[in-house]
Design an enzyme around this catalytic site. Structure first.
Site, PDB file in Angstrom:
ATOM      1  N   ARG A 215       0.829  -1.219   0.000  1.00  0.00           N
ATOM      2  CA  ARG A 215       0.000   0.000   0.000  1.00  0.00           C
ATOM      3  C   ARG A 215       0.857   1.261   0.000  1.00  0.00           C
ATOM      4  NH1 ARG A 215      -5.105  -1.864   3.745  1.00  0.00           N
ATOM      5  NH2 ARG A 215      -6.400  -2.419   1.962  1.00  0.00           N
TER       6      ARG A 215
ATOM      7  N   GLY B  96      -9.345  -9.011  -0.343  1.00  0.00           N
ATOM      8  CA  GLY B  96      -8.117  -9.509   0.261  1.00  0.00           C
ATOM      9  C   GLY B  96      -7.787 -10.953  -0.063  1.00  0.00           C
TER      10      GLY B  96
ATOM     11  N   LYS C   5     -19.848 -15.864   2.713  1.00  0.00           N
ATOM     12  CA  LYS C   5     -21.274 -15.585   2.936  1.00  0.00           C
ATOM     13  C   LYS C   5     -21.992 -14.977   1.741  1.00  0.00           C
ATOM     14  CE  LYS C   5     -20.997 -14.328   7.802  1.00  0.00           C
ATOM     15  NZ  LYS C   5     -21.046 -13.011   8.478  1.00  0.00           N
TER      16      LYS C   5
END
Ligand code: AMP
Length: 396
Positions: A36, A353, A203
């Site tokens: 990052r 991620g 999910k």
């Protein structure tokens, strides 16, 4: 809509406040992965090469107690940034006050300064995370121009993004933000067809918004991972001990009806008796037998997914196809990732991620057109939502 970009600004002699995303993994002061920081370099370099003063703001982790401050100072990040830029970087261990103001006023053109973790302000009534109006106004008063390059927090309305923007005459996007908006924006609004979305992860509830938004836009939606079995339940298939969200079965039925043959579910799965890499496991087609849980998609499904991908011109991938952290259930994710890397004539985009980790593990990252730096932000973008951090950037 086109946004004002840092390169549209005249930064010479100007104090340029820049919101970057330096939220890196850090343990005992050691940075685990500096991606990052590297991703923010083009914007910082542009400002200093053009004789501006770069004043950098970022959050790092979550600050809930005084103790958290020790582990989550941006000092090590400022040190790493100095190594990467090959020049001194001033670190100010404060988020407001005389020390910060004096340090900014003493900057020369081409200097770089890192302000302490913006979330240190959260100990005092969540001033950063709740976008305290006084804080955004104060930070804005420290500079002449504002640039937002933190896509990873663009889905949040915080003092260091929306707060500062709203107290400045204009706000520009940094080069990283520009890239994220371009690739994700084109994929959602103007994709080359066939447009294929690969959605996995634990999910259904996390991905419902994305599926709903992409049903109309995508040509195929390939579903894998734990959320598959809520769709299985919706179709009346047995799911054994597999992950399921019972309160989402009706919604899954609705999606199946709406999507028709756009929605592609795995036809076979790797099933195991326990959630463990050492548990007895096998491949089954269709129904998941009693006493077993599905932990990866099977070889026939992988072949079908690859077949769909072969002709794709735009692919967006978010979420693993199985429990890829365990070697026996990683194959589906790795093979789908490999197929993505093999596409030479398509725009390939990875968000989130876990899929990014899988791409790196496979070594295919350099072959992917764009790997988004924002997990939550990229999902919300794919849901078609307007992200407050982006909305606050001036339109051209
Ligand atoms: P997400 O954060 O929603 O992208 O979900 C990623 C997690 O989903 C990973 O930690 C995977 O291990 C997990 N996952 C993927 N497939 C399954 C599955 N079939 N059963 C249980 N967990 C799964």
């Amino acid at each position: 809509m086109a946004k004002l970009i840092v390169s549209d600004l005249d930064v010479k002699d100007k104090k340029v406040l820049v919101r970057v995303d330096f939220n890196v993994p850090i343990k005992n002061g050691v940075i685990g992965d500096d991606n990052r920081i590297v991703a923010a370099l083009p914007t910082i370099q542009y400002i200093i090469d053009n004789n501006g003063k770069a004043i950098l703001f970022s959050h790092l982790g979550r600050i809930k107690t005084e103790e958290d401050k020790k582990e989550l100072s941006l000092r090590p990040v400022a040190e790493r940034l100095s190594e990467l830029l090959k020049k001194p970087v001033t670190f100010v261990p404060a988020t407001r006050g005389k020390e910060l103001e004096d340090a900014i006023n003493n900057m020369k053109d081409g200097d770089v300064l890192v302000v302490e973790n913006t979330r240190f302000e959260d100990l005092d009534g969540k001033k950063e995370s709740k976008n305290d109006p006084e804080l955004g106004k104060y930070w804005a008063s420290l500079g002449d121009l504002y640039v937002n390059d933190a896509f990873g927090t663009a889905h949040r309305s915080h003092a260091s993004n929306v707060g500062i923007s709203s107290n400045m005459p204009q706000a520009a996007a940094g080069f990283l933000m520009e890239k994220e908006i371009k690739f994700l924006g084109d994929a959602v609004e103007n994709p080359k067809h066939p447009f294929v979305a690969i959605l996995g992860g634990a999910k259904v509830s996390d991905k419902i918004g994305v599926i709903s938004n992409l049903i109309e836009k995508a040509d195929k939606i390939l579903v894998g991972g734990g959320m598959t079995y809520t769709f299985y339940a919706a179709k009346g298939l047995s799911i054994g001990k597999s992950l399921v969200e019972t309160d989402k079965i009706d919604l899954a039925k609705q999606i199946i009806a709406e999507a028709g043959d756009k929605l592609v579910l795995p036809v076979d799965n790797v099933v195991a008796t326990e959630f463990s890499n050492d548990a007895p496991h096998k491949v089954v087609e269709g129904d998941i037998p009693d006493g077993y849980m599905a932990l990866d998609i099977g070889p026939k499904s992988v072949a079908e997914f690859k077949d769909v991908l072969k002709t794709a011109k735009t692919v967006v991938w978010n979420g693993p196809m199985g429990v890829f952290e365990m070697s026996n259930y990683a194959k589906g994710t790795l093979e789908v990732g490999e197929a993505l890397g093999d596409l030479t004539d398509a725009t390939t985009i990875i968000g989130g991620g876990d899929s990014t980790a899988a791409a790196k593990q496979l070594g295919i990252a350099p072959k992917i057109t764009h790997i988004s730096t924002g997990g939550g932000a990229s999902l919300e973008y794919l849901e078609g939502k307007e992200l407050p951090g982006i909305a606050a950037i001036t339109n051209k």
